[in-house]
Scaffold this motif. Sequence first.
Motif, PDB file in Angstrom:
ATOM      1  N   PHE A 175      45.156  21.493  37.275  1.00 53.71           N
ATOM      2  CA  PHE A 175      45.112  22.665  38.151  1.00 53.71           C
ATOM      3  C   PHE A 175      45.683  23.890  37.441  1.00 53.71           C
ATOM      4  O   PHE A 175      45.142  24.995  37.557  1.00 53.71           O
ATOM      5  N   SER A 176      46.752  23.707  36.689  1.00 54.96           N
ATOM      6  CA  SER A 176      47.385  24.829  35.992  1.00 54.96           C
ATOM      7  C   SER A 176      46.467  25.440  34.938  1.00 54.96           C
ATOM      8  O   SER A 176      46.636  26.604  34.556  1.00 54.96           O
ATOM      9  N   ALA A 177      45.503  24.654  34.458  1.00 53.67           N
ATOM     10  CA  ALA A 177      44.578  25.155  33.435  1.00 53.67           C
ATOM     11  C   ALA A 177      43.469  26.020  34.024  1.00 53.67           C
ATOM     12  O   ALA A 177      42.750  26.700  33.286  1.00 53.67           O
ATOM     13  N   VAL A 178      43.333  26.004  35.344  1.00 53.57           N
ATOM     14  CA  VAL A 178      42.276  26.780  36.003  1.00 53.57           C
ATOM     15  C   VAL A 178      42.710  28.240  36.111  1.00 53.57           C
ATOM     16  O   VAL A 178      43.878  28.541  36.382  1.00 53.57           O
ATOM     17  N   ARG A 179      41.765  29.140  35.898  1.00 56.58           N
ATOM     18  CA  ARG A 179      42.055  30.571  35.999  1.00 56.58           C
ATOM     19  C   ARG A 179      42.496  30.930  37.417  1.00 56.58           C
ATOM     20  O   ARG A 179      41.853  30.538  38.392  1.00 56.58           O
ATOM     21  N   VAL A 180      43.583  31.667  37.505  1.00 59.31           N
ATOM     22  CA  VAL A 180      44.104  32.087  38.808  1.00 59.31           C
ATOM     23  C   VAL A 180      43.485  33.435  39.173  1.00 59.31           C
ATOM     24  O   VAL A 180      43.564  34.388  38.395  1.00 59.31           O
ATOM     25  N   PRO A 181      42.868  33.545  40.338  1.00 59.12           N
ATOM     26  CA  PRO A 181      42.285  34.832  40.748  1.00 59.12           C
ATOM     27  C   PRO A 181      43.361  35.912  40.859  1.00 59.12           C
ATOM     28  O   PRO A 181      44.530  35.620  41.130  1.00 59.12           O
ATOM     29  N   LYS A 182      42.940  37.131  40.664  1.00 61.24           N
ATOM     30  CA  LYS A 182      43.866  38.252  40.760  1.00 61.24           C
ATOM     31  C   LYS A 182      44.538  38.269  42.129  1.00 61.24           C
ATOM     32  O   LYS A 182      43.888  38.148  43.161  1.00 61.24           O
ATOM     33  N   GLY A 183      45.863  38.393  42.116  1.00 57.68           N
ATOM     34  CA  GLY A 183      46.610  38.473  43.363  1.00 57.68           C
ATOM     35  C   GLY A 183      46.957  37.135  43.980  1.00 57.68           C
ATOM     36  O   GLY A 183      47.545  37.095  45.067  1.00 57.68           O
ATOM     37  N   GLN A 184      46.611  36.025  43.316  1.00 62.84           N
ATOM     38  CA  GLN A 184      46.839  34.707  43.913  1.00 62.84           C
ATOM     39  C   GLN A 184      47.850  33.868  43.128  1.00 62.84           C
ATOM     40  O   GLN A 184      47.846  32.638  43.211  1.00 62.84           O
ATOM     41  N   THR A 185      48.732  34.542  42.412  1.00 62.63           N
ATOM     42  CA  THR A 185      49.763  33.825  41.657  1.00 62.63           C
ATOM     43  C   THR A 185      50.674  33.026  42.586  1.00 62.63           C
ATOM     44  O   THR A 185      51.040  31.879  42.289  1.00 62.63           O
ATOM     45  N   ALA A 186      51.028  33.616  43.712  1.00 63.67           N
ATOM     46  CA  ALA A 186      51.906  32.925  44.664  1.00 63.67           C
ATOM     47  C   ALA A 186      51.230  31.683  45.228  1.00 63.67           C
ATOM     48  O   ALA A 186      51.868  30.628  45.382  1.00 63.67           O
ATOM     49  N   LEU A 187      49.943  31.787  45.538  1.00 65.07           N
ATOM     50  CA  LEU A 187      49.217  30.630  46.065  1.00 65.07           C
ATOM     51  C   LEU A 187      49.149  29.522  45.025  1.00 65.07           C
ATOM     52  O   LEU A 187      49.349  28.341  45.344  1.00 65.07           O
ATOM     53  N   ALA A 188      48.880  29.885  43.786  1.00 66.22           N
ATOM     54  CA  ALA A 188      48.860  28.882  42.715  1.00 66.22           C
ATOM     55  C   ALA A 188      50.217  28.207  42.597  1.00 66.22           C
ATOM     56  O   ALA A 188      50.310  26.982  42.407  1.00 66.22           O
ATOM     57  N   GLY A 189      51.282  28.996  42.736  1.00 68.27           N
ATOM     58  CA  GLY A 189      52.628  28.434  42.680  1.00 68.27           C
ATOM     59  C   GLY A 189      52.896  27.473  43.822  1.00 68.27           C
ATOM     60  O   GLY A 189      53.571  26.445  43.643  1.00 68.27           O
TER      61      GLY A 189
END
Length: 249
Positions: A175-189
């Motif tokens: 999952f961490s290797a997938v590109r994080v959409p702009k503005g979604q850093t918190a959701l990825a976290g």
Amino acid sequence: MTSRSRLVLMFVPVVVTVVLAAVVGALVVVQDQRQGQQVAAADRAAEDFVSDVGTFRGDVARELGKVEATDPATLRAALTGAVAEPPRLAGAPDLGVEQSEKYARARETERTFLEPYERLSRELRRAEVALTFVEAARDALRLRATDYVGFGPLGDSAAVRSRLVPAFVQARDSFSAVRVPKGQTALAGTVRAALQHVIDEATTLAASIDANRSFSFSYAEEFSAALVAVDDYATTVQGDVTEAVNALS
């Protein structure tokens, strides 16, 4: 000088004036005709262009209607092909361009009529990244500890160390290797934290089993909160795409 000569001299300026007036009048008429012809030519070019734009919009709508609206990659490919050859406003005589109101409006249409398609293309590019991220998050959050260690008490830590922990570590790293959409850093976290929670708790569980201590843990709350956040984001993305598609109408 005879009376006849004087009479001729008196009438010559009058005749010349009349002739000049006639020539000037004829030139004005010719100029007006040319001006009218040039404006008419510009009007025709404008009308043809506006008609072509209407046809173009209909053709694009039909092409997009053939594609599944929930698949942004396929939809964007269809859009790119459909708008590849947009109509162009033909040139017109300078005077006609300058004075034709229809041509002026057509120029404005030419400047703006592709904007909805450009906006949709941008939304679809964002949606491609976003939905790849969403699917990766959902895949990771589908993992269940019981798939690796079963239900009930564990007699030893082997399954925890060799199966459970590696599975969730791999899910976290993938999952961490997938590109994080702009503005979604918190959701990825949030998603990574839910996975890390299982890894940490499972590691503690293995140590407790080895030490013959009782230990249990739950991750339902963390996974549920992360999944709700992911689903909310997916709904927002799909809504943005739908809005951009509807803007073409």
